[in-house]
Design a protein around this motif. Structure first.
Motif, PDB file in Angstrom:
ATOM      1  N   PHE A   1      -9.439   6.845  12.667  1.00  0.00           N
ATOM      2  CA  PHE A   1      -8.103   7.429  12.697  1.00  0.00           C
ATOM      3  C   PHE A   1      -8.008   8.484  13.807  1.00  0.00           C
ATOM      4  CE2 PHE A   1      -4.527   9.002   9.766  1.00  0.00           C
ATOM      5  CZ  PHE A   1      -3.766   7.874   9.973  1.00  0.00           C
ATOM      6  N   SER A   2      -9.011   9.316  13.918  1.00  0.00           N
ATOM      7  CA  SER A   2      -8.991  10.370  14.941  1.00  0.00           C
ATOM      8  C   SER A   2      -8.969   9.774  16.353  1.00  0.00           C
ATOM      9  CB  SER A   2     -10.189  11.304  14.774  1.00  0.00           C
ATOM     10  OG  SER A   2     -11.397  10.603  14.939  1.00  0.00           O
ATOM     11  N   GLU A   3      -9.615   8.638  16.548  1.00  0.00           N
ATOM     12  CA  GLU A   3      -9.618   7.987  17.857  1.00  0.00           C
ATOM     13  C   GLU A   3      -8.233   7.459  18.217  1.00  0.00           C
ATOM     14  OE1 GLU A   3     -12.622   4.975  17.632  1.00  0.00           O
ATOM     15  OE2 GLU A   3     -14.245   6.430  17.618  1.00  0.00           O
ATOM     16  N   LEU A   4      -7.487   7.006  17.211  1.00  0.00           N
ATOM     17  CA  LEU A   4      -6.117   6.551  17.463  1.00  0.00           C
ATOM     18  C   LEU A   4      -5.266   7.717  17.956  1.00  0.00           C
ATOM     19  CD1 LEU A   4      -3.817   4.498  17.408  1.00  0.00           C
ATOM     20  CD2 LEU A   4      -3.519   5.033  14.978  1.00  0.00           C
ATOM     21  N   PHE A   5      -5.385   8.851  17.307  1.00  0.00           N
ATOM     22  CA  PHE A   5      -4.606  10.014  17.730  1.00  0.00           C
ATOM     23  C   PHE A   5      -5.009  10.455  19.139  1.00  0.00           C
ATOM     24  CE2 PHE A   5      -3.101   9.902  13.547  1.00  0.00           C
ATOM     25  CZ  PHE A   5      -1.953  10.672  13.491  1.00  0.00           C
ATOM     26  N   GLU A   6      -6.284  10.380  19.435  1.00  0.00           N
ATOM     27  CA  GLU A   6      -6.747  10.700  20.786  1.00  0.00           C
ATOM     28  C   GLU A   6      -6.155   9.703  21.789  1.00  0.00           C
ATOM     29  OE1 GLU A   6     -10.908  11.421  23.247  1.00  0.00           O
ATOM     30  OE2 GLU A   6     -10.997  10.656  21.202  1.00  0.00           O
ATOM     31  N   GLN A   7      -6.165   8.429  21.452  1.00  0.00           N
ATOM     32  CA  GLN A   7      -5.605   7.379  22.314  1.00  0.00           C
ATOM     33  C   GLN A   7      -4.117   7.622  22.566  1.00  0.00           C
ATOM     34  OE1 GLN A   7      -7.267   4.960  23.832  1.00  0.00           O
ATOM     35  NE2 GLN A   7      -5.517   3.865  24.638  1.00  0.00           N
TER      36      GLN A   7
ATOM     37  N   THR B   1      -8.719  16.774  11.974  1.00  0.00           N
ATOM     38  CA  THR B   1      -8.164  16.418  10.660  1.00  0.00           C
ATOM     39  C   THR B   1      -6.906  17.206  10.322  1.00  0.00           C
ATOM     40  OG1 THR B   1     -10.350  15.786   9.875  1.00  0.00           O
ATOM     41  CG2 THR B   1      -8.698  16.230   8.196  1.00  0.00           C
ATOM     42  N   ALA B   2      -6.920  18.508  10.530  1.00  0.00           N
ATOM     43  CA  ALA B   2      -5.761  19.339  10.192  1.00  0.00           C
ATOM     44  C   ALA B   2      -4.539  18.947  11.023  1.00  0.00           C
ATOM     45  CB  ALA B   2      -6.093  20.815  10.377  1.00  0.00           C
ATOM     46  N   SER B   3      -4.737  18.689  12.308  1.00  0.00           N
ATOM     47  CA  SER B   3      -3.615  18.299  13.180  1.00  0.00           C
ATOM     48  C   SER B   3      -3.045  16.943  12.783  1.00  0.00           C
ATOM     49  CB  SER B   3      -4.067  18.259  14.638  1.00  0.00           C
ATOM     50  OG  SER B   3      -4.414  19.545  15.089  1.00  0.00           O
ATOM     51  N   ILE B   4      -3.911  16.016  12.437  1.00  0.00           N
ATOM     52  CA  ILE B   4      -3.458  14.692  11.991  1.00  0.00           C
ATOM     53  C   ILE B   4      -2.640  14.825  10.715  1.00  0.00           C
ATOM     54  CG2 ILE B   4      -4.217  12.459  11.061  1.00  0.00           C
ATOM     55  CD1 ILE B   4      -6.612  12.671  13.037  1.00  0.00           C
ATOM     56  N   GLU B   5      -3.137  15.591   9.765  1.00  0.00           N
ATOM     57  CA  GLU B   5      -2.416  15.784   8.509  1.00  0.00           C
ATOM     58  C   GLU B   5      -1.058  16.432   8.752  1.00  0.00           C
ATOM     59  OE1 GLU B   5      -5.134  17.973   6.019  1.00  0.00           O
ATOM     60  OE2 GLU B   5      -6.361  16.186   5.642  1.00  0.00           O
ATOM     61  N   ARG B   6      -1.002  17.452   9.635  1.00  0.00           N
ATOM     62  CA  ARG B   6       0.275  18.103   9.956  1.00  0.00           C
ATOM     63  C   ARG B   6       1.244  17.127  10.614  1.00  0.00           C
ATOM     64  NH1 ARG B   6      -2.944  22.449  11.321  1.00  0.00           N
ATOM     65  NH2 ARG B   6      -2.906  21.893  13.522  1.00  0.00           N
ATOM     66  N   PHE B   7       0.746  16.309  11.532  1.00  0.00           N
ATOM     67  CA  PHE B   7       1.602  15.335  12.212  1.00  0.00           C
ATOM     68  C   PHE B   7       2.225  14.380  11.198  1.00  0.00           C
ATOM     69  CE2 PHE B   7       2.477  11.276  14.147  1.00  0.00           C
ATOM     70  CZ  PHE B   7       3.188  11.632  15.282  1.00  0.00           C
ATOM     71  N   ILE B   8       1.419  13.844  10.331  1.00  0.00           N
ATOM     72  CA  ILE B   8       1.921  12.892   9.334  1.00  0.00           C
ATOM     73  C   ILE B   8       2.897  13.582   8.384  1.00  0.00           C
ATOM     74  CG2 ILE B   8       1.260  11.426   7.372  1.00  0.00           C
ATOM     75  CD1 ILE B   8      -1.318  10.770   9.001  1.00  0.00           C
TER      76      ILE B   8
ATOM     77  N   VAL C   1      -3.870   1.226  13.288  1.00  0.00           N
ATOM     78  CA  VAL C   1      -2.422   1.392  13.413  1.00  0.00           C
ATOM     79  C   VAL C   1      -1.761   1.033  12.081  1.00  0.00           C
ATOM     80  CG1 VAL C   1      -0.325   0.523  14.545  1.00  0.00           C
ATOM     81  CG2 VAL C   1      -2.349   1.100  15.908  1.00  0.00           C
ATOM     82  N   ASP C   2      -2.225   0.002  11.421  1.00  0.00           N
ATOM     83  CA  ASP C   2      -1.709  -0.342  10.087  1.00  0.00           C
ATOM     84  C   ASP C   2      -1.937   0.801   9.102  1.00  0.00           C
ATOM     85  OD1 ASP C   2      -0.798  -2.833  10.883  1.00  0.00           O
ATOM     86  OD2 ASP C   2      -2.562  -3.907  10.134  1.00  0.00           O
ATOM     87  N   HIS C   3      -3.078   1.436   9.189  1.00  0.00           N
ATOM     88  CA  HIS C   3      -3.383   2.583   8.325  1.00  0.00           C
ATOM     89  C   HIS C   3      -2.388   3.711   8.586  1.00  0.00           C
ATOM     90  CE1 HIS C   3      -5.843   5.381   6.001  1.00  0.00           C
ATOM     91  NE2 HIS C   3      -5.796   6.208   7.027  1.00  0.00           N
ATOM     92  N   LEU C   4      -2.094   3.983   9.846  1.00  0.00           N
ATOM     93  CA  LEU C   4      -1.106   5.012  10.191  1.00  0.00           C
ATOM     94  C   LEU C   4       0.270   4.616   9.679  1.00  0.00           C
ATOM     95  CD1 LEU C   4      -0.299   7.631  11.598  1.00  0.00           C
ATOM     96  CD2 LEU C   4      -0.106   6.322  13.735  1.00  0.00           C
ATOM     97  N   ASP C   5       0.615   3.347   9.811  1.00  0.00           N
ATOM     98  CA  ASP C   5       1.903   2.854   9.325  1.00  0.00           C
ATOM     99  C   ASP C   5       2.054   3.126   7.827  1.00  0.00           C
ATOM    100  OD1 ASP C   5       4.390   1.376   9.565  1.00  0.00           O
ATOM    101  OD2 ASP C   5       3.356  -0.314   8.627  1.00  0.00           O
ATOM    102  N   VAL C   6       1.050   2.801   7.069  1.00  0.00           N
ATOM    103  CA  VAL C   6       1.087   3.041   5.623  1.00  0.00           C
ATOM    104  C   VAL C   6       1.210   4.544   5.344  1.00  0.00           C
ATOM    105  CG1 VAL C   6      -0.283   2.920   3.491  1.00  0.00           C
ATOM    106  CG2 VAL C   6      -0.127   0.932   4.990  1.00  0.00           C
ATOM    107  N   SER C   7       0.434   5.342   6.056  1.00  0.00           N
ATOM    108  CA  SER C   7       0.442   6.793   5.852  1.00  0.00           C
ATOM    109  C   SER C   7       1.813   7.384   6.142  1.00  0.00           C
ATOM    110  CB  SER C   7      -0.596   7.470   6.740  1.00  0.00           C
ATOM    111  OG  SER C   7      -1.886   7.058   6.385  1.00  0.00           O
ATOM    112  N   MET C   8       2.491   6.875   7.148  1.00  0.00           N
ATOM    113  CA  MET C   8       3.774   7.449   7.541  1.00  0.00           C
ATOM    114  C   MET C   8       4.952   6.910   6.741  1.00  0.00           C
ATOM    115  SD  MET C   8       3.303   8.707  11.390  1.00  0.00           S
ATOM    116  CE  MET C   8       4.958   9.176  11.464  1.00  0.00           C
ATOM    117  N   HIS C   9       4.732   5.858   5.968  1.00  0.00           N
ATOM    118  CA  HIS C   9       5.788   5.340   5.096  1.00  0.00           C
ATOM    119  C   HIS C   9       5.649   5.811   3.658  1.00  0.00           C
ATOM    120  CE1 HIS C   9       6.729   2.521   8.397  1.00  0.00           C
ATOM    121  NE2 HIS C   9       7.929   2.566   7.872  1.00  0.00           N
TER     122      HIS C   9
END
Length: 79
Positions: free
Chosen positions: A8-14, A21-28, A68-76
């Motif tokens: 997951f962290s690599e996707l955000f870097e990409q 972790t904290a930045s990813i959680e805040r973004f979502i 990306v599917d994991h992010l999709d689920v997280s954001m929905h």
């Protein structure tokens, strides 16, 4: 040949975003939940390049598709 496994962290870097972790959680938290019918790549939080990357990852079943599917689920999800 096996596809590489991306974290997951690599996707955000990409995507050019902070990937701790904290930045990813805040973004979502800040950008979700997305409407159920809205594709992830259509969310207002992405720039054009990010949205295109997300679309291509899924459309082409690229090695990024699973995360990306994991992010999709997280954001929905309703928080």
């Amino acid at each position: 040949m096996d596809k590489p496994v991306h974290h997951f962290s690599e996707l955000f870097e990409q995507l050019g975003l902070a990937n701790d972790t904290a930045s990813i959680e805040r973004f979502i938290e800040r950008n979700s939940p997305l409407p159920e019918e809205m594709p992830l790549a259509d969310a207002a939080c992405w720039n054009e390049g990010q949205a295109e990357f997300l679309r291509e990852a899924v459309d082409e079943d690229a090695d990024w598709a699973e995360v990306v599917d994991h992010l999709d689920v997280s954001m929905h999800k309703n928080n």
